[in-house]
Design a protein around this motif. Sequence first.
Motif, PDB file in Angstrom:
ATOM      1  N   TYR A 112       0.823  -1.196   0.000  1.00 52.27           N
ATOM      2  CA  TYR A 112       0.000   0.000   0.000  1.00 52.27           C
ATOM      3  C   TYR A 112       0.866   1.258   0.000  1.00 52.27           C
ATOM      4  O   TYR A 112       1.989   1.262   0.494  1.00 52.27           O
ATOM      5  CB  TYR A 112      -0.925   0.004   1.212  1.00 52.27           C
ATOM      6  CG  TYR A 112      -2.162  -0.854   1.030  1.00 52.27           C
ATOM      7  CD1 TYR A 112      -2.298  -1.685  -0.072  1.00 52.27           C
ATOM      8  CD2 TYR A 112      -3.192  -0.823   1.954  1.00 52.27           C
ATOM      9  CE1 TYR A 112      -3.433  -2.470  -0.257  1.00 52.27           C
ATOM     10  CE2 TYR A 112      -4.330  -1.601   1.792  1.00 52.27           C
ATOM     11  CZ  TYR A 112      -4.439  -2.419   0.686  1.00 52.27           C
ATOM     12  OH  TYR A 112      -5.566  -3.185   0.515  1.00 52.27           O
TER      13      TYR A 112
ATOM     14  N   ASN B 157      -4.839   0.873  -1.096  1.00 47.76           N
ATOM     15  CA  ASN B 157      -5.462   1.890  -0.242  1.00 47.76           C
ATOM     16  C   ASN B 157      -5.830   3.129  -1.059  1.00 47.76           C
ATOM     17  O   ASN B 157      -5.193   3.458  -2.058  1.00 47.76           O
ATOM     18  CB  ASN B 157      -4.555   2.243   0.946  1.00 47.76           C
ATOM     19  CG  ASN B 157      -3.159   2.665   0.544  1.00 47.76           C
ATOM     20  OD1 ASN B 157      -2.634   2.268  -0.484  1.00 47.76           O
ATOM     21  ND2 ASN B 157      -2.531   3.477   1.381  1.00 47.76           N
TER      22      ASN B 157
ATOM     23  N   ARG C  79     -11.560   1.877   6.917  1.00 47.15           N
ATOM     24  CA  ARG C  79     -10.671   2.539   5.975  1.00 47.15           C
ATOM     25  C   ARG C  79     -11.233   2.361   4.571  1.00 47.15           C
ATOM     26  O   ARG C  79     -11.945   1.411   4.292  1.00 47.15           O
ATOM     27  CB  ARG C  79      -9.259   1.946   6.063  1.00 47.15           C
ATOM     28  CG  ARG C  79      -8.621   2.044   7.434  1.00 47.15           C
ATOM     29  CD  ARG C  79      -7.176   1.578   7.389  1.00 47.15           C
ATOM     30  NE  ARG C  79      -6.573   1.501   8.705  1.00 47.15           N
ATOM     31  CZ  ARG C  79      -6.079   2.518   9.377  1.00 47.15           C
ATOM     32  NH1 ARG C  79      -6.128   3.723   8.840  1.00 47.15           N
ATOM     33  NH2 ARG C  79      -5.542   2.354  10.566  1.00 47.15           N
TER      34      ARG C  79
ATOM     35  N   GLU D 151     -10.611   1.690   0.608  1.00 48.54           N
ATOM     36  CA  GLU D 151      -9.696   1.072  -0.325  1.00 48.54           C
ATOM     37  C   GLU D 151     -10.258   1.202  -1.729  1.00 48.54           C
ATOM     38  O   GLU D 151     -11.457   1.468  -1.919  1.00 48.54           O
ATOM     39  CB  GLU D 151      -9.456  -0.382   0.050  1.00 48.54           C
ATOM     40  CG  GLU D 151      -8.995  -0.549   1.494  1.00 48.54           C
ATOM     41  CD  GLU D 151      -8.214  -1.814   1.726  1.00 48.54           C
ATOM     42  OE1 GLU D 151      -7.922  -2.529   0.756  1.00 48.54           O
ATOM     43  OE2 GLU D 151      -7.888  -2.071   2.901  1.00 48.54           O
TER      44      GLU D 151
END
Length: 280
Positions: free
Chosen positions: A200, A236, A269, A271
């Motif tokens: 990432y 990410n 999060r 992505e």
Amino acid sequence: MSKDRQNAQTRTDKAAVDPVRPIAPYIGGKRNLAGRIVPMIDADPHTRYCEVFTGMGGIFFRRTRRPAAEFINDWSRDVATLFRILQRHYPQFLEILRFTLTTRTEFERLVATDADTLTDLERAARFLYLQRTSFAGKVVGQTFGVSKDRPARFNLTTVEPMLEDVHSRLSGVTIERLDFEEFIRRYDSSETFFYLDPPYWGVEGYYGKELFGRDDFQRLKDVLSTVKGRFLLSINDTPEVRDIFKGFDMQAVGVKYSASTAGRRNIERRELLIGAVPTG
């Protein structure tokens, strides 16, 4: 049905296969995204499946369909060696692991051991042990991940059935250790599907020295822009990533991860799924 259509159908048929549990944690593993990614891969009518950054196979082993040809790749010598040993020298590998115990002393001894001084069997055993016993599947800066409430993570009684499943699943799979660009160009075709899970953005160094650098993101974009086959890349969601991979289809997804700092809690999060296949 015409003979041409029958031949085309034969080429794109994929055999059903039981999903297999990955044998160890690995930083950036795809357990939380697999439910989205695997159906997209399984639905694509490819005859050649290529996984460019395999890691512990968080997507590869969870797939439910396998085409005629499968190829896995990782530039990490530890990853490639572990899978090659599991595929070709499984009985001998079990003997190496037979009397391994989960202790802090053994963990620290193996962390301090230079893997380049070991045989391939010893190297594979060291890597598997450290990945299963280190905190959060870290590859660099590993710390002993003992739990007060769970059984030891390296108990061969529980690990061996998982190893057996992976050994069986690797039958007929080609295992490579190539630079990602060389791997993609070597196996690209109109019937190839690439899945890519690179390091990432911002944590490239977490996987070890000289495996993947900041400049490699642009190199990855450039080679993907030329492929004849189809691909799906997971990474990410950052402004830099969006800028580099602009021009490809993108879908942002929210993924929840567990964090153990300040008490266990879920963190969401964002992505990106990037590719030349539908991501809806």
